[in-house]
Design a protein around this motif. Structure first.
Motif, mmCIF file in Angstrom:
data_model
loop_
_atom_site.group_PDB
_atom_site.id
_atom_site.type_symbol
_atom_site.label_atom_id
_atom_site.label_comp_id
_atom_site.label_asym_id
_atom_site.label_seq_id
_atom_site.Cartn_x
_atom_site.Cartn_y
_atom_site.Cartn_z
ATOM 1 N N ARG A 17 0.805 -1.219 0.000
ATOM 2 C CA ARG A 17 0.000 0.000 0.000
ATOM 3 C C ARG A 17 0.847 1.283 0.000
ATOM 4 O O ARG A 17 0.344 2.355 -0.331
ATOM 5 C CB ARG A 17 -0.959 -0.016 1.192
ATOM 6 N N SER A 18 2.108 1.170 0.355
ATOM 7 C CA SER A 18 2.959 2.352 0.210
ATOM 8 C C SER A 18 3.164 2.677 -1.258
ATOM 9 O O SER A 18 3.154 3.839 -1.655
ATOM 10 C CB SER A 18 4.300 2.129 0.896
ATOM 11 N N ASP A 23 0.819 4.812 1.710
ATOM 12 C CA ASP A 23 0.173 4.486 2.982
ATOM 13 C C ASP A 23 1.213 3.967 3.987
ATOM 14 O O ASP A 23 1.423 2.762 4.139
ATOM 15 C CB ASP A 23 -0.904 3.434 2.725
ATOM 16 N N GLY A 24 1.875 4.897 4.659
ATOM 17 C CA GLY A 24 2.890 4.530 5.631
ATOM 18 C C GLY A 24 3.711 5.744 6.018
ATOM 19 O O GLY A 24 3.327 6.886 5.753
ATOM 20 N N LEU A 50 2.456 6.471 12.947
ATOM 21 C CA LEU A 50 1.776 5.174 12.846
ATOM 22 C C LEU A 50 0.436 5.201 13.573
ATOM 23 O O LEU A 50 -0.572 4.681 13.068
ATOM 24 C CB LEU A 50 2.670 4.074 13.424
ATOM 25 N N ILE A 55 -1.808 2.349 11.869
ATOM 26 C CA ILE A 55 -0.963 1.232 11.462
ATOM 27 C C ILE A 55 -0.345 0.655 12.739
ATOM 28 O O ILE A 55 0.199 1.407 13.549
ATOM 29 C CB ILE A 55 0.141 1.690 10.495
ATOM 30 N N SER A 84 5.221 0.459 5.843
ATOM 31 C CA SER A 84 3.961 0.581 5.113
ATOM 32 C C SER A 84 2.889 -0.231 5.840
ATOM 33 O O SER A 84 3.194 -1.118 6.647
ATOM 34 C CB SER A 84 4.106 0.073 3.679
ATOM 35 N N ARG A 85 1.649 0.078 5.515
ATOM 36 C CA ARG A 85 0.558 -0.662 6.162
ATOM 37 C C ARG A 85 0.622 -2.148 5.811
ATOM 38 O O ARG A 85 0.197 -2.997 6.597
ATOM 39 C CB ARG A 85 -0.798 -0.077 5.732
ATOM 40 N N PRO A 94 -8.496 0.216 4.344
ATOM 41 C CA PRO A 94 -7.365 -0.431 5.020
ATOM 42 C C PRO A 94 -7.734 -1.754 5.675
ATOM 43 O O PRO A 94 -6.906 -2.353 6.368
ATOM 44 C CB PRO A 94 -6.974 0.606 6.078
ATOM 45 N N PRO A 100 2.059 -5.090 8.539
ATOM 46 C CA PRO A 100 2.913 -4.032 7.984
ATOM 47 C C PRO A 100 4.239 -4.582 7.457
ATOM 48 O O PRO A 100 4.755 -5.593 7.948
ATOM 49 C CB PRO A 100 3.136 -3.103 9.176
#
Length: 267
Positions: A17-18, A23-24, A50, A55, A84-85, A94, A100
């Protein structure tokens, strides 16, 4: 090559997801003599981001063990820690995401940083403006597109770094560092409630200032106020503290406050 969850790797999944959404979050650290400088501060700033992004925090003892694999023990160098997630999820959602992913990469300490610390550096003034995002302001999340655009502009103009303003024309930071300036026995630095990154070294500088006969002012400042300063410097975790000798066409001397703060940071 880099380390992915503690193992050497040369790729990461396209479903991370990054890669998909930024996403992170990440932090960049200086290592010296086999030790990470200000490691607890980096944990603190990563935890804050986070938690904001919901996360799960990693096992920091395990992450530190992984980082030790990447440290160059006999030289000054850098590490980038990126979380990242994870992989998966439906669209932006999410939910249904795997655990992660923790990635670690190392890099050589930039040789020109030593010259910047001792002799200063010159800044351009970016045309690119930072938008306001009070939810994420201050955090070093993985979506850095505004900084990419600002740095590309500087590359085209031949400048190593530059002052970045927000959409209201207030000074925020440079593309790679936090900004400070001194005027009439007061240290000024921009408020980062709407944009910018609250760096680890910025926090340390503000703590050190409390031991000096100097007032600290955090607020909204126009470019003209910065350009009227007696001395200017920047900070980040790898560079440390470096004086600014020119912004655009305005020159500055390397001041005694800048030198004093450098001594305090390095002691």
């Amino acid at each position: 090559m880099f380390w992915l969850n503690g193992k050497l790797a040369d790729s990461i999944s396209l479903s991370d997801r990054s890669f998909q959404y930024g996403d992170g979050c990440f932090t960049t650290m200086l290592t010296r003599g086999g030790r990470i400088q200000y490691w607890p501060r980096h944990i603190e700033r990563m935890n804050a981001c986070l938690d904001l992004l919901a996360i799960p925090r990693p096992d920091w003892n395990q992450v530190e063990h992984w980082l030790q694999q990447a440290i160059k023990p006999d030289t000054k160098a850098g590490l980038k820690l990126h979380i990242s997630r994870g992989e998966g999820g439906r669209g932006y959602s999410p939910t249904q995401v795997a655990s992660p992913n923790v990635t670690i990469s190392d890099f050589i300490y930039p040789s020109h940083y030593e010259q910047w610390v001792s002799g200063g550096l010159e800044l351009g003034i970016c045309r690119t403006r930072l938008g306001h995002n009070p939810l994420l302001a201050g955090h070093k999340h993985n979506n850095r597109l505004e900084q990419v655009l600002a740095k590309a502009e500087l590359d085209d103009g031949g400048n190593a770094d530059g002052v970045v303003l927000d959409i209201c024309d207030y000074v925020v930071e440079t593309t790679m560092a936090n900004l400070f300036w001194v005027k009439d026995a007061t240290l000024f630095t921009p408020d980062l409630r709407n944009a910018g990154v609250n760096g680890v070294m910025r926090r340390i500088v503000l703590e050190q200032v409390q031991t000096l006969p100097l007032e600290a002012s955090i607020g909204d400042f126009k470019l003209e106020e910065l350009l009227s300063a007696d001395e200017v410097f920047v900070s980040n975790s790898v560079l440390g503290v470096a004086p600014i000798t020119r912004i655009g066409s305005t020159s500055f001397d390397i001041g005694k406050i800048t030198k004093r703060i450098q001594e305090m940071i390095d002691s």
